[in-house]
Design a protein around this motif. Structure first.
Motif, PDB file in Angstrom:
ATOM      1  N   ARG A  99      -4.247  -7.032   4.171  1.00 13.13           N
ATOM      2  CA  ARG A  99      -4.795  -5.691   3.921  1.00 13.13           C
ATOM      3  C   ARG A  99      -5.886  -5.375   4.928  1.00 13.13           C
ATOM      4  NH1 ARG A  99      -1.657  -4.311  -0.613  1.00 13.13           N
ATOM      5  NH2 ARG A  99      -2.573  -2.297  -0.084  1.00 13.13           N
ATOM      6  N   GLY A 100      -6.313  -4.135   4.941  1.00 18.32           N
ATOM      7  CA  GLY A 100      -7.392  -3.743   5.825  1.00 18.32           C
ATOM      8  C   GLY A 100      -8.656  -4.534   5.578  1.00 18.32           C
ATOM      9  N   SER A 101      -8.895  -4.915   4.321  1.00 16.98           N
ATOM     10  CA  SER A 101     -10.109  -5.664   3.966  1.00 16.98           C
ATOM     11  C   SER A 101     -10.091  -7.085   4.518  1.00 16.98           C
ATOM     12  CB  SER A 101     -10.263  -5.714   2.438  1.00 16.98           C
ATOM     13  OG  SER A 101      -9.154  -6.378   1.844  1.00 16.98           O
ATOM     14  N   ASN A 140       3.219  -6.567   3.638  1.00 17.41           N
ATOM     15  CA  ASN A 140       1.865  -6.043   3.433  1.00 17.41           C
ATOM     16  C   ASN A 140       0.902  -7.044   2.806  1.00 17.41           C
ATOM     17  OD1 ASN A 140       2.275  -3.219   4.379  1.00 17.41           O
ATOM     18  ND2 ASN A 140       3.783  -3.240   2.728  1.00 17.41           N
ATOM     19  N   ASP A 177      -1.090   1.060   7.599  1.00 16.91           N
ATOM     20  CA  ASP A 177      -1.983   2.210   7.433  1.00 16.91           C
ATOM     21  C   ASP A 177      -3.430   1.770   7.249  1.00 16.91           C
ATOM     22  OD1 ASP A 177       0.153   3.883   7.680  1.00 16.91           O
ATOM     23  OD2 ASP A 177       0.391   4.249   5.539  1.00 16.91           O
ATOM     24  N   GLU A 178      -3.645   0.725   6.439  1.00 18.05           N
ATOM     25  CA  GLU A 178      -5.003   0.235   6.223  1.00 18.05           C
ATOM     26  C   GLU A 178      -5.555  -0.435   7.478  1.00 18.05           C
ATOM     27  OE1 GLU A 178      -4.502  -0.769   1.453  1.00 18.05           O
ATOM     28  OE2 GLU A 178      -5.246  -2.292   2.828  1.00 18.05           O
ATOM     29  N   CYS A 192      -0.470  -4.487   6.225  1.00 15.24           N
ATOM     30  CA  CYS A 192      -0.431  -3.107   5.733  1.00 15.24           C
ATOM     31  C   CYS A 192      -0.908  -2.192   6.863  1.00 15.24           C
ATOM     32  CB  CYS A 192      -1.317  -2.955   4.503  1.00 15.24           C
ATOM     33  SG  CYS A 192      -1.184  -1.333   3.727  1.00 15.24           S
ATOM     34  N   CYS A 195       0.824  -1.209   0.000  1.00 14.27           N
ATOM     35  CA  CYS A 195       0.000   0.000   0.000  1.00 14.27           C
ATOM     36  C   CYS A 195       0.855   1.255   0.000  1.00 14.27           C
ATOM     37  CB  CYS A 195      -0.929   0.006   1.206  1.00 14.27           C
ATOM     38  SG  CYS A 195      -0.090  -0.003   2.782  1.00 14.27           S
ATOM     39  N   GLU A 197      -6.961   1.648  10.430  1.00 13.34           N
ATOM     40  CA  GLU A 197      -8.296   2.222  10.269  1.00 13.34           C
ATOM     41  C   GLU A 197      -9.400   1.242  10.655  1.00 13.34           C
ATOM     42  OE1 GLU A 197      -8.904   5.396   9.347  1.00 13.34           O
ATOM     43  OE2 GLU A 197      -6.737   5.682   9.459  1.00 13.34           O
TER      44      GLU A 197
END
Length: 345
Positions: free
Chosen positions: A270-272, A267, A306-307, A304, A10, A310
């Motif tokens: 992921r956020g997902s 990474n 940053d993701e 990741c 990311c 959140e």
């Protein structure tokens, strides 16, 4: 989507040679007292919520507190018995990363009052020479823990050499009997591999509930993934392991309240992939290209950051998360071994 896929970073460009299997660069080194975790947490507890403001799980601060506790206990032992815990490290070859790890371990030992012993052997030495040094440390009463720095040169049989360390001084927790006892209910290993033990201790220090939670461990190495899953199971979590042959890893991981990633892929997660409010322990240490860095690269985790920040309620940084905990557990294992061998309480 296959778990073996290397996902685009990311923020950075991941180097293409990385696979899902845990790389040896994850061996920041390992170790800790398997019977009892150090207590007296001063860190604010983390509740699993759907709040998207994530808390940083500061392994560096927690590890410092643990080292301070160890130093106090060692001082008392020295004062009352004259016994000095000792750790021996065997380094074969001249890999820069291995030399750095050994220096860090020696410095950590010095800081808490543990005596260091070291055997430096050339790259082309024989297995017999390495085993001979292990045998000498096995019989040395001043040495309470023995660590063979990995990776070994390719011509050496790693399992044969690691098994030469007697179980009573196996502060790495790699001996098959230690792993076997960890896997069995009602049995206690003398030692547990330190990186996974550090992960669990970090959760405990932040008072993150494990019992009854769904946990996913990404990666199934003998050094991190497998023992981490066993420790979570011992703490009464429901555990799933995700590896290179797992189908739909994103969907499986998203069900987890606790995620420990030890895949060695920059990474990858992921956020997902993450459930809102989950807690993430990122074991990965991955170099990715960074032209703005003086070294030309930067270390990032499997997640990741940053993701994930959140989405999750708490997450470890890389670096500064699991790495310092690993060394703290090594020191604790060495202290535990000295107390056991000298029958100290």
């Amino acid at each position: 989507m296959a778990a073996s896929t290397v996902f685009a970073d990311c923020c950075w460009v991941a180097r293409p040679f990385r696979g899902l299997h845990l790389r040896r660069t994850l061996l920041l080194s390992s170790r800790f007292n398997n019977r009892m975790f150090l207590s007296s947490s001063v860190f604010a507890p983390v509740a699993m919520t759907t709040d998207t403001s994530s808390k940083l799980l500061d392994g560096k601060s927690v590890a410092k507190k643990i080292r301070d506790e160890i130093a106090i206990e060692i001082d008392k032992i020295k004062e009352t018995t004259g016994i000095v815990p000792g750790l021996a490290v065997i380094l074969v070859g001249s890999r820069k990363d291995s030399q750095t790890y050994v220096r860090n371990k020696k410095k950590a030992c010095e800081d808490v009052g543990i005596a260091s012993y070291e055997a430096n052997l050339p790259e082309d030495c024989s297995e017999e020479e390495v085993i001979e040094h292990i045998s000498q440390f096995n019989t040395n009463p001043s040495v309470h823990g023995i660590l063979v720095q990995l990776p070994l040169p390719r011509h050496m049989h790693e399992e044969k050499i690691l098994n030469a360390v007697i179980i009573e001084k196996d502060v790495d927790g790699f001996h098959p009997l230690n792993i076997g006892r960890l896997a069995m209910q009602g049995r206690d290993p003398l030692f547990v591999p330190c990186t996974p033990k550090g992960c669990i201790e970090l959760l405990r220090r932040y008072e993150i509930e494990i019992k009854g939670k769904r946990a996913v461990v990404i990666g199934r190495s003998n050094i991190v993934g497998m023992p981490a899953a066993l420790l979570l199971q011992r703490a009464n979590a429901t555990v799933t392991m995700v590896h290179s042959y797992t189908k739909n890893p994103e969907e499986i991981t998203k069900q987890a309240d606790i995620v420990i990633s030890a895949a060695g892929v920059a990474n990858l997660v992921r956020g997902s992939w993450l459930k809102p409010g989950a807690v993430v322990i990122d074991v990965g240490i991955n170099p990715v290209d960074d032209p703005e860095s003086a070294r030309g690269y930067r270390l990032v985790g499997d997640v990741c950051f940053d993701e994930a920040s959140e989405v999750v309620s708490a997450i470890t940084p890389v670096p500064g998360g699991v790495g310092p905990m690993t060394i703290a557990m090594l020191l604790s294992n060495t202290l535990s071994s000295a107390k056991r061998l000298h029958k100290l309480k």
